[in-house]
Design a protein around this motif. Structure first.
Motif, PDB file in Angstrom:
ATOM      1  N   ARG A  18       2.599  55.772 -41.181  1.00  0.00           N
ATOM      2  CA  ARG A  18       3.061  54.984 -40.044  1.00  0.00           C
ATOM      3  C   ARG A  18       1.967  54.023 -39.614  1.00  0.00           C
ATOM      4  O   ARG A  18       0.817  54.402 -39.416  1.00  0.00           O
ATOM      5  CB  ARG A  18       3.456  55.895 -38.886  1.00  0.00           C
ATOM      6  N   LEU A  19       2.345  52.748 -39.447  1.00  0.00           N
ATOM      7  CA  LEU A  19       1.409  51.726 -38.994  1.00  0.00           C
ATOM      8  C   LEU A  19       1.558  51.446 -37.510  1.00  0.00           C
ATOM      9  O   LEU A  19       0.595  51.101 -36.836  1.00  0.00           O
ATOM     10  CB  LEU A  19       1.630  50.435 -39.795  1.00  0.00           C
ATOM     11  N   SER A  20       2.782  51.569 -37.011  1.00  0.00           N
ATOM     12  CA  SER A  20       3.083  51.419 -35.587  1.00  0.00           C
ATOM     13  C   SER A  20       4.419  52.087 -35.347  1.00  0.00           C
ATOM     14  O   SER A  20       4.995  52.699 -36.249  1.00  0.00           O
ATOM     15  CB  SER A  20       3.126  49.938 -35.192  1.00  0.00           C
ATOM     16  N   GLY A  21       4.947  51.957 -34.152  1.00  0.00           N
ATOM     17  CA  GLY A  21       6.204  52.623 -33.840  1.00  0.00           C
ATOM     18  C   GLY A  21       7.354  52.194 -34.727  1.00  0.00           C
ATOM     19  O   GLY A  21       8.210  53.005 -35.082  1.00  0.00           O
ATOM     20  N   ASP A  22       7.398  50.903 -35.095  1.00  0.00           N
ATOM     21  CA  ASP A  22       8.518  50.368 -35.873  1.00  0.00           C
ATOM     22  C   ASP A  22       8.121  49.934 -37.271  1.00  0.00           C
ATOM     23  O   ASP A  22       8.884  49.248 -37.945  1.00  0.00           O
ATOM     24  CB  ASP A  22       9.129  49.171 -35.132  1.00  0.00           C
ATOM     25  N   LEU A  23       6.943  50.340 -37.725  1.00  0.00           N
ATOM     26  CA  LEU A  23       6.427  49.835 -38.986  1.00  0.00           C
ATOM     27  C   LEU A  23       5.699  50.942 -39.736  1.00  0.00           C
ATOM     28  O   LEU A  23       4.925  51.698 -39.146  1.00  0.00           O
ATOM     29  CB  LEU A  23       5.453  48.692 -38.695  1.00  0.00           C
ATOM     30  N   ALA A  24       5.966  51.031 -41.051  1.00  0.00           N
ATOM     31  CA  ALA A  24       5.298  52.042 -41.867  1.00  0.00           C
ATOM     32  C   ALA A  24       5.140  51.534 -43.289  1.00  0.00           C
ATOM     33  O   ALA A  24       5.843  50.611 -43.721  1.00  0.00           O
ATOM     34  CB  ALA A  24       6.098  53.348 -41.876  1.00  0.00           C
ATOM     35  N   GLU A  25       4.196  52.127 -44.009  1.00  0.00           N
ATOM     36  CA  GLU A  25       4.069  51.914 -45.439  1.00  0.00           C
ATOM     37  C   GLU A  25       4.702  53.097 -46.158  1.00  0.00           C
ATOM     38  O   GLU A  25       4.586  54.234 -45.705  1.00  0.00           O
ATOM     39  CB  GLU A  25       2.607  51.808 -45.856  1.00  0.00           C
ATOM     40  N   ALA A  26       5.358  52.823 -47.264  1.00  0.00           N
ATOM     41  CA  ALA A  26       5.951  53.886 -48.075  1.00  0.00           C
ATOM     42  C   ALA A  26       5.492  53.721 -49.518  1.00  0.00           C
ATOM     43  O   ALA A  26       5.514  52.612 -50.064  1.00  0.00           O
ATOM     44  CB  ALA A  26       7.479  53.836 -48.002  1.00  0.00           C
ATOM     45  N   VAL A  27       5.072  54.825 -50.131  1.00  0.00           N
ATOM     46  CA  VAL A  27       4.659  54.825 -51.532  1.00  0.00           C
ATOM     47  C   VAL A  27       5.847  55.276 -52.364  1.00  0.00           C
ATOM     48  O   VAL A  27       6.388  56.381 -52.159  1.00  0.00           O
ATOM     49  CB  VAL A  27       3.454  55.758 -51.755  1.00  0.00           C
ATOM     50  N   LEU A  28       6.271  54.435 -53.302  1.00  0.00           N
ATOM     51  CA  LEU A  28       7.425  54.743 -54.125  1.00  0.00           C
ATOM     52  C   LEU A  28       7.002  55.530 -55.368  1.00  0.00           C
ATOM     53  O   LEU A  28       5.826  55.595 -55.711  1.00  0.00           O
ATOM     54  CB  LEU A  28       8.133  53.453 -54.539  1.00  0.00           C
ATOM     55  N   ASP A  29       7.991  56.092 -56.047  1.00  0.00           N
ATOM     56  CA  ASP A  29       7.684  56.946 -57.200  1.00  0.00           C
ATOM     57  C   ASP A  29       7.100  56.178 -58.377  1.00  0.00           C
ATOM     58  O   ASP A  29       6.523  56.777 -59.293  1.00  0.00           O
ATOM     59  CB  ASP A  29       8.932  57.717 -57.640  1.00  0.00           C
ATOM     60  N   GLY A  31       4.706  53.994 -57.891  1.00  0.00           N
ATOM     61  CA  GLY A  31       3.372  53.628 -57.451  1.00  0.00           C
ATOM     62  C   GLY A  31       3.316  52.430 -56.529  1.00  0.00           C
ATOM     63  O   GLY A  31       2.272  52.177 -55.911  1.00  0.00           O
ATOM     64  N   ARG A  32       4.379  51.691 -56.426  1.00  0.00           N
ATOM     65  CA  ARG A  32       4.371  50.539 -55.524  1.00  0.00           C
ATOM     66  C   ARG A  32       4.327  50.991 -54.067  1.00  0.00           C
ATOM     67  O   ARG A  32       4.874  52.032 -53.719  1.00  0.00           O
ATOM     68  CB  ARG A  32       5.600  49.670 -55.749  1.00  0.00           C
ATOM     69  N   VAL A  33       3.697  50.157 -53.238  1.00  0.00           N
ATOM     70  CA  VAL A  33       3.655  50.410 -51.805  1.00  0.00           C
ATOM     71  C   VAL A  33       4.465  49.307 -51.121  1.00  0.00           C
ATOM     72  O   VAL A  33       4.229  48.118 -51.345  1.00  0.00           O
ATOM     73  CB  VAL A  33       2.213  50.432 -51.270  1.00  0.00           C
ATOM     74  N   VAL A  34       5.410  49.711 -50.300  1.00  0.00           N
ATOM     75  CA  VAL A  34       6.252  48.757 -49.577  1.00  0.00           C
ATOM     76  C   VAL A  34       6.095  48.986 -48.081  1.00  0.00           C
ATOM     77  O   VAL A  34       5.607  50.027 -47.629  1.00  0.00           O
ATOM     78  CB  VAL A  34       7.734  48.890 -49.979  1.00  0.00           C
ATOM     79  N   VAL A  35       6.482  47.987 -47.331  1.00  0.00           N
ATOM     80  CA  VAL A  35       6.463  48.069 -45.867  1.00  0.00           C
ATOM     81  C   VAL A  35       7.890  48.255 -45.381  1.00  0.00           C
ATOM     82  O   VAL A  35       8.810  47.548 -45.819  1.00  0.00           O
ATOM     83  CB  VAL A  35       5.838  46.802 -45.259  1.00  0.00           C
ATOM     84  N   VAL A  36       8.082  49.206 -44.483  1.00  0.00           N
ATOM     85  CA  VAL A  36       9.389  49.509 -43.913  1.00  0.00           C
ATOM     86  C   VAL A  36       9.362  49.116 -42.439  1.00  0.00           C
ATOM     87  O   VAL A  36       8.488  49.565 -41.687  1.00  0.00           O
ATOM     88  CB  VAL A  36       9.723  51.010 -44.039  1.00  0.00           C
ATOM     89  N   LYS A  37      10.303  48.252 -42.036  1.00  0.00           N
ATOM     90  CA  LYS A  37      10.337  47.758 -40.660  1.00  0.00           C
ATOM     91  C   LYS A  37      11.673  48.113 -40.020  1.00  0.00           C
ATOM     92  O   LYS A  37      12.731  47.942 -40.628  1.00  0.00           O
ATOM     93  CB  LYS A  37      10.159  46.241 -40.623  1.00  0.00           C
ATOM     94  N   ARG A  38      11.611  48.566 -38.783  1.00  0.00           N
ATOM     95  CA  ARG A  38      12.828  48.791 -38.005  1.00  0.00           C
ATOM     96  C   ARG A  38      13.148  47.519 -37.226  1.00  0.00           C
ATOM     97  O   ARG A  38      12.282  46.921 -36.589  1.00  0.00           O
ATOM     98  CB  ARG A  38      12.635  49.949 -37.029  1.00  0.00           C
ATOM     99  N   GLY A  39      14.391  47.095 -37.263  1.00  0.00           N
ATOM    100  CA  GLY A  39      14.800  45.920 -36.507  1.00  0.00           C
ATOM    101  C   GLY A  39      14.753  46.168 -35.017  1.00  0.00           C
ATOM    102  O   GLY A  39      15.016  47.275 -34.547  1.00  0.00           O
ATOM    103  N   HIS A  40      14.429  45.118 -34.254  1.00  0.00           N
ATOM    104  CA  HIS A  40      14.279  45.273 -32.810  1.00  0.00           C
ATOM    105  C   HIS A  40      15.463  44.723 -32.023  1.00  0.00           C
ATOM    106  O   HIS A  40      15.454  44.739 -30.794  1.00  0.00           O
ATOM    107  CB  HIS A  40      12.999  44.582 -32.334  1.00  0.00           C
ATOM    108  N   GLY A  41      16.477  44.226 -32.720  1.00  0.00           N
ATOM    109  CA  GLY A  41      17.640  43.712 -32.018  1.00  0.00           C
ATOM    110  C   GLY A  41      18.711  43.298 -33.004  1.00  0.00           C
ATOM    111  O   GLY A  41      18.480  43.273 -34.224  1.00  0.00           O
ATOM    112  N   PRO A  42      19.913  42.961 -32.504  1.00  0.00           N
ATOM    113  CA  PRO A  42      21.012  42.582 -33.405  1.00  0.00           C
ATOM    114  C   PRO A  42      20.640  41.386 -34.274  1.00  0.00           C
ATOM    115  O   PRO A  42      20.196  40.356 -33.765  1.00  0.00           O
ATOM    116  CB  PRO A  42      22.145  42.225 -32.432  1.00  0.00           C
ATOM    117  N   GLY A  43      20.812  41.543 -35.569  1.00  0.00           N
ATOM    118  CA  GLY A  43      20.557  40.448 -36.490  1.00  0.00           C
ATOM    119  C   GLY A  43      19.099  40.226 -36.836  1.00  0.00           C
ATOM    120  O   GLY A  43      18.787  39.330 -37.627  1.00  0.00           O
TER     121      GLY A  43
END
Length: 289
Positions: A18-29, A31-43
């Motif tokens: 976890r990088l912040s409340g709405d942001l995290a890094e994820a390590v895929l199987d 080996g790639r690392v991606v960023v996962v973001k939660r949207g903060h509003g519609p659209g």
């Protein structure tokens, strides 16, 4: 945040950070690392994904690839951490010139597939096409945020009138719509040790000086190199430096809406300086297309 990362990429997630409340890094199987973001509003996720793809099609400045997006989540590449350099800044300047020259169908045009009701940071931003830059900028990039600030009690009638006078003095522009990042402050420029990457766009069709004005407002490493390299590819119209304050009205008002009085004074000062100074006209110019 492992579930949306796995679902949107089709890969198993071995680790999340976890990088912040709405942001995290994820390590895929793989080996790639991606960023996962939660949207903060519609659209919000749709707008960002469409903006990143639109910027990427210009093949001008590196942007993270979009690996998946739904109503609530966005998964993109992680940008490797590095330090800014003069050479990278020059590549950024040349790339921004090419990005802007890629163009847009109209001022206020949304990226293909992007919503008209978009966002700049956590502030709503309406993408409505217009043919005349000055009237479009006043109607959709200045006055909506003035009204929000008045409704919040941050501005009074005198301040609102000041911005209205400034809008009446906006310079005409002969330039066609450019493809803008739209929220080009220093925090949205990441350096990987070789290049500068652009993240978190509020992409739309607009005036290219607006992107550059944001860089001047919030600072950028080696900004003089960025601008000089930009000018080598696509010279800016005469008087562009005197118009920086005009284009900074938009981000200053957005920050006033989001953060209140800490930016209100800067926004009022910019409007007062412009509304009381001599009218500015950029004259005809070619944006390097």
């Amino acid at each position: 945040m492992s579930e949306p990362a796995a679902r949107l990429t089709g890969h198993t997630v071995s680790e999340t950070r976890r990088l912040s409340g709405d942001l995290a890094e994820a390590v895929l199987d793989d080996g790639r690392v991606v960023v996962v973001k939660r949207g903060h509003g519609p659209g919000a996720t749709a707008a960002e994904a469409a903006g990143l793809r639109w910027l990427a099609t210009a093949s001008a400045v590196p942007v993270p690839s979009v690996h998946g997006q739904d109503e609530n989540w966005l998964v993109i590449d992680r940008v490797p951490a590095g330090r800014p350099s003069a050479a990278a800044a020059e590549r950024l300047g040349r790339g921004l010139a090419r990005l802007h020259a890629a163009g847009a169908p109209a001022f206020g045009a949304a990226p293909p597939g992007g919503p008209a009701e978009a966002w700049i940071g956590r502030a709503p931003m309406e993408n409505v096409p217009g043919d005349d830059w000055a009237s479009w900028y006043a109607e959709y990039r200045v006055l909506p945020y003035v009204r929000r600030a008045v409704d919040a009690g941050t501005f009074g009638r005198a301040e609102a009138a000041l911005f209205e006078r400034a809008c009446g003095r906006l310079p005409a522009s002969a330039e066609p719509p450019s493809r803008l990042h739209g929220d080009l402050w220093n925090g949205n420029v990441l350096w990987d040790g070789r290049d500068a990457w652009l993240i978190d766009p509020a992409a739309h069709g607009g005036h290219r000086e607006t992107d550059l004005a944001m860089l001047h407002l919030f600072g950028c490493p080696h900004l003089d190199r960025v601008v000089a390299a930009y000018q080598e590819v696509s010279p800016l119209a005469e008087g562009w430096a005197e118009r920086i304050g005009v284009h900074q009205l938009f981000p200053l008002l957005v920050h006033t809406v989001l953060f209140g009085q800490s930016y209100a004074g800067q926004a009022v000062a910019a409007a007062r300086s412009f509304s009381s100074g001599p009218a500015s006209s950029p004259g005809p110019s070619s944006p390097g297309r």
